[in-house]
Scaffold this motif. Structure first.
Motif, PDB file in Angstrom:
ATOM      1  N   ILE A  86     -12.957  57.669  -4.637  1.00  0.00           N
ATOM      2  CA  ILE A  86     -14.279  57.986  -5.174  1.00  0.00           C
ATOM      3  C   ILE A  86     -14.576  59.475  -5.008  1.00  0.00           C
ATOM      4  CG2 ILE A  86     -16.762  57.664  -4.781  1.00  0.00           C
ATOM      5  CD1 ILE A  86     -16.137  54.741  -4.076  1.00  0.00           C
ATOM      6  N   LEU A  87     -14.295  60.007  -3.833  1.00  0.00           N
ATOM      7  CA  LEU A  87     -14.569  61.430  -3.584  1.00  0.00           C
ATOM      8  C   LEU A  87     -13.734  62.323  -4.500  1.00  0.00           C
ATOM      9  CD1 LEU A  87     -14.788  61.415   0.309  1.00  0.00           C
ATOM     10  CD2 LEU A  87     -16.668  61.608  -1.316  1.00  0.00           C
ATOM     11  N   TRP A  88     -12.481  61.986  -4.675  1.00  0.00           N
ATOM     12  CA  TRP A  88     -11.598  62.788  -5.529  1.00  0.00           C
ATOM     13  C   TRP A  88     -12.060  62.756  -6.988  1.00  0.00           C
ATOM     14  CZ3 TRP A  88      -7.758  60.353  -8.867  1.00  0.00           C
ATOM     15  CH2 TRP A  88      -7.010  61.283  -9.601  1.00  0.00           C
ATOM     16  N   ILE A  89     -12.362  61.557  -7.488  1.00  0.00           N
ATOM     17  CA  ILE A  89     -12.793  61.435  -8.883  1.00  0.00           C
ATOM     18  C   ILE A  89     -14.148  62.118  -9.087  1.00  0.00           C
ATOM     19  CG2 ILE A  89     -13.549  59.772 -10.642  1.00  0.00           C
ATOM     20  CD1 ILE A  89     -11.298  57.929  -9.666  1.00  0.00           C
ATOM     21  N   GLU A  90     -15.053  61.956  -8.125  1.00  0.00           N
ATOM     22  CA  GLU A  90     -16.383  62.564  -8.268  1.00  0.00           C
ATOM     23  C   GLU A  90     -16.303  64.083  -8.259  1.00  0.00           C
ATOM     24  OE1 GLU A  90     -19.232  61.281  -9.044  1.00  0.00           O
ATOM     25  OE2 GLU A  90     -20.311  63.187  -8.850  1.00  0.00           O
ATOM     26  N   THR A  91     -15.513  64.649  -7.364  1.00  0.00           N
ATOM     27  CA  THR A  91     -15.447  66.109  -7.283  1.00  0.00           C
ATOM     28  C   THR A  91     -14.683  66.723  -8.453  1.00  0.00           C
ATOM     29  OG1 THR A  91     -13.532  65.913  -5.830  1.00  0.00           O
ATOM     30  CG2 THR A  91     -15.686  66.250  -4.782  1.00  0.00           C
ATOM     31  N   ASP A  92     -13.654  66.050  -8.939  1.00  0.00           N
ATOM     32  CA  ASP A  92     -12.835  66.632  -9.999  1.00  0.00           C
ATOM     33  C   ASP A  92     -13.324  66.296 -11.406  1.00  0.00           C
ATOM     34  OD1 ASP A  92     -11.347  67.643  -7.980  1.00  0.00           O
ATOM     35  OD2 ASP A  92      -9.454  66.724  -8.574  1.00  0.00           O
ATOM     36  N   TYR A  93     -13.874  65.093 -11.600  1.00  0.00           N
ATOM     37  CA  TYR A  93     -14.216  64.665 -12.967  1.00  0.00           C
ATOM     38  C   TYR A  93     -15.689  64.320 -13.151  1.00  0.00           C
ATOM     39  CZ  TYR A  93      -9.168  64.226 -12.860  1.00  0.00           C
ATOM     40  OH  TYR A  93      -7.839  64.475 -12.698  1.00  0.00           O
ATOM     41  N   SER A  94     -16.366  63.936 -12.107  1.00  0.00           N
ATOM     42  CA  SER A  94     -17.768  63.473 -12.108  1.00  0.00           C
ATOM     43  C   SER A  94     -18.146  62.684 -13.363  1.00  0.00           C
ATOM     44  CB  SER A  94     -18.730  64.625 -11.866  1.00  0.00           C
ATOM     45  OG  SER A  94     -18.653  65.584 -12.864  1.00  0.00           O
ATOM     46  N   PRO A  95     -17.545  61.503 -13.537  1.00  0.00           N
ATOM     47  CA  PRO A  95     -17.929  60.655 -14.675  1.00  0.00           C
ATOM     48  C   PRO A  95     -19.315  60.051 -14.441  1.00  0.00           C
ATOM     49  CG  PRO A  95     -16.344  59.508 -13.310  1.00  0.00           C
ATOM     50  CD  PRO A  95     -16.507  60.878 -12.724  1.00  0.00           C
ATOM     51  N   SER A  96     -19.839  59.352 -15.429  1.00  0.00           N
ATOM     52  CA  SER A  96     -21.184  58.782 -15.313  1.00  0.00           C
ATOM     53  C   SER A  96     -21.213  57.701 -14.233  1.00  0.00           C
ATOM     54  CB  SER A  96     -21.622  58.186 -16.647  1.00  0.00           C
ATOM     55  OG  SER A  96     -20.825  57.050 -16.933  1.00  0.00           O
ATOM     56  N   VAL A  97     -22.382  57.517 -13.650  1.00  0.00           N
ATOM     57  CA  VAL A  97     -22.539  56.545 -12.564  1.00  0.00           C
ATOM     58  C   VAL A  97     -22.214  55.118 -13.027  1.00  0.00           C
ATOM     59  CG1 VAL A  97     -24.184  55.509 -10.958  1.00  0.00           C
ATOM     60  CG2 VAL A  97     -24.129  57.983 -11.281  1.00  0.00           C
ATOM     61  N   PRO A  98     -22.699  54.662 -14.205  1.00  0.00           N
ATOM     62  CA  PRO A  98     -22.334  53.304 -14.638  1.00  0.00           C
ATOM     63  C   PRO A  98     -20.819  53.116 -14.785  1.00  0.00           C
ATOM     64  CG  PRO A  98     -24.186  54.099 -15.925  1.00  0.00           C
ATOM     65  CD  PRO A  98     -23.697  55.257 -15.104  1.00  0.00           C
ATOM     66  N   LEU A  99     -20.151  54.134 -15.279  1.00  0.00           N
ATOM     67  CA  LEU A  99     -18.694  54.034 -15.404  1.00  0.00           C
ATOM     68  C   LEU A  99     -18.041  53.922 -14.023  1.00  0.00           C
ATOM     69  CD1 LEU A  99     -16.100  54.111 -17.087  1.00  0.00           C
ATOM     70  CD2 LEU A  99     -16.143  56.602 -16.867  1.00  0.00           C
ATOM     71  N   GLN A 100     -18.510  54.739 -13.090  1.00  0.00           N
ATOM     72  CA  GLN A 100     -17.954  54.680 -11.737  1.00  0.00           C
ATOM     73  C   GLN A 100     -18.180  53.322 -11.091  1.00  0.00           C
ATOM     74  OE1 GLN A 100     -18.393  58.132  -9.126  1.00  0.00           O
ATOM     75  NE2 GLN A 100     -19.447  59.144 -10.832  1.00  0.00           N
ATOM     76  N   LEU A 101     -19.415  52.814 -11.220  1.00  0.00           N
ATOM     77  CA  LEU A 101     -19.718  51.515 -10.615  1.00  0.00           C
ATOM     78  C   LEU A 101     -18.901  50.398 -11.260  1.00  0.00           C
ATOM     79  CD1 LEU A 101     -23.578  51.697 -10.094  1.00  0.00           C
ATOM     80  CD2 LEU A 101     -21.776  51.870  -8.389  1.00  0.00           C
ATOM     81  N   SER A 102     -18.657  50.514 -12.573  1.00  0.00           N
ATOM     82  CA  SER A 102     -17.890  49.458 -13.243  1.00  0.00           C
ATOM     83  C   SER A 102     -16.426  49.467 -12.820  1.00  0.00           C
ATOM     84  CB  SER A 102     -18.010  49.595 -14.761  1.00  0.00           C
ATOM     85  OG  SER A 102     -17.343  50.766 -15.186  1.00  0.00           O
ATOM     86  N   ILE A 103     -15.991  50.532 -12.191  1.00  0.00           N
ATOM     87  CA  ILE A 103     -14.604  50.589 -11.691  1.00  0.00           C
ATOM     88  C   ILE A 103     -14.557  50.294 -10.188  1.00  0.00           C
ATOM     89  CG2 ILE A 103     -12.628  52.109 -11.309  1.00  0.00           C
ATOM     90  CD1 ILE A 103     -13.523  53.596 -13.886  1.00  0.00           C
ATOM     91  N   TYR A 104     -15.408  50.942  -9.415  1.00  0.00           N
ATOM     92  CA  TYR A 104     -15.306  50.842  -7.952  1.00  0.00           C
ATOM     93  C   TYR A 104     -15.688  49.472  -7.415  1.00  0.00           C
ATOM     94  CZ  TYR A 104     -15.280  55.902  -8.509  1.00  0.00           C
ATOM     95  OH  TYR A 104     -14.998  57.160  -8.902  1.00  0.00           O
ATOM     96  N   LEU A 105     -16.741  48.877  -7.953  1.00  0.00           N
ATOM     97  CA  LEU A 105     -17.182  47.587  -7.410  1.00  0.00           C
ATOM     98  C   LEU A 105     -16.151  46.483  -7.631  1.00  0.00           C
ATOM     99  CD1 LEU A 105     -21.015  47.670  -8.184  1.00  0.00           C
ATOM    100  CD2 LEU A 105     -19.824  48.187  -6.052  1.00  0.00           C
ATOM    101  N   PRO A 106     -15.635  46.304  -8.870  1.00  0.00           N
ATOM    102  CA  PRO A 106     -14.590  45.287  -9.033  1.00  0.00           C
ATOM    103  C   PRO A 106     -13.321  45.613  -8.242  1.00  0.00           C
ATOM    104  CG  PRO A 106     -15.484  45.909 -11.156  1.00  0.00           C
ATOM    105  CD  PRO A 106     -16.050  46.862 -10.153  1.00  0.00           C
ATOM    106  N   LEU A 107     -12.975  46.904  -8.190  1.00  0.00           N
ATOM    107  CA  LEU A 107     -11.779  47.301  -7.441  1.00  0.00           C
ATOM    108  C   LEU A 107     -11.917  46.936  -5.962  1.00  0.00           C
ATOM    109  CD1 LEU A 107      -9.031  48.824  -7.440  1.00  0.00           C
ATOM    110  CD2 LEU A 107     -10.335  50.860  -6.802  1.00  0.00           C
ATOM    111  N   THR A 108     -13.083  47.234  -5.403  1.00  0.00           N
ATOM    112  CA  THR A 108     -13.330  46.909  -3.993  1.00  0.00           C
ATOM    113  C   THR A 108     -13.269  45.401  -3.760  1.00  0.00           C
ATOM    114  OG1 THR A 108     -14.743  48.854  -3.817  1.00  0.00           O
ATOM    115  CG2 THR A 108     -14.964  47.193  -2.097  1.00  0.00           C
ATOM    116  N   LEU A 109     -13.886  44.639  -4.648  1.00  0.00           N
ATOM    117  CA  LEU A 109     -13.881  43.180  -4.523  1.00  0.00           C
ATOM    118  C   LEU A 109     -12.465  42.616  -4.634  1.00  0.00           C
ATOM    119  CD1 LEU A 109     -15.733  40.658  -4.306  1.00  0.00           C
ATOM    120  CD2 LEU A 109     -15.651  40.557  -6.790  1.00  0.00           C
TER     121      LEU A 109
END
Ligand SMILES: [Zn+2]
Length: 142
Positions: A86-109
């Motif tokens: 998350i830190l790497w993607i946020e600092t280098d690409y900073s995509p939209s929050v909905p896009l990030q949540l749609s990836i990180y939450l399922p990935l974590t689960l």
């Protein structure tokens, strides 16, 4: 008045007699969901329910005390995978929050569910190899 009492006997692992138990072998067998002693019988009868005994060698699994340790270990492992990503993607690409949540939450689960059973198996395997709790037939204490 002075009373004399007999010294208490202290049980140590050095007094153990019987089969040698390799921690790494038991850990790897537990990771695969197999019996820590024979490596052939199933360890689980359901997703996180440890069976009562091994169907191949008859090892009694009931003394295991995995409790919450597998969940804590999974949190540590998944956290060390997801948070740096998350830190790497946020600092280098900073995509939209909905896009990030749609990836990180399922990935974590998915990662958490995928790791829970292997980690619990490894914990039970290590407990058996280290003769913890009731896994030592020579321990006089209950
Ligand atoms: Zn077995």
């Amino acid at each position: 008045m002075e009373t004399v009492s007999e010294p208490t006997k202290v049980w140590t692992r050095d007094q153990v007699s019987g089969e040698k138990r390799n921690v790494w072998t038991a850990l790897k067998r537990g990771l695969r969901g197999r019996c820590p002693r024979c490596g052939k019988g199933k360890l689980f009868r359901a997703f996180l329910k440890v069976d009562d005994h091994c169907s191949v060698c008859g090892l009694d699994y009931t003394p295991h005390r995995a409790d919450d340790l597998p969940a804590y270990l999974v949190i540590v492992i998944v956290g060390h995978i997801v948070v740096p990503m998350i830190l790497w993607i946020e600092t280098d690409y900073s995509p939209s929050v909905p896009l990030q949540l749609s990836i990180y939450l399922p990935l974590t689960l998915i990662l958490s569910l995928a790791l829970l059973q292997p980690v619990k198996g490894a914990v039970v395997g290590v407990q058996w190899a280290l003769r913890m709790h009731g896994f030592d037939e020579n321990n006089p204490e209950p």
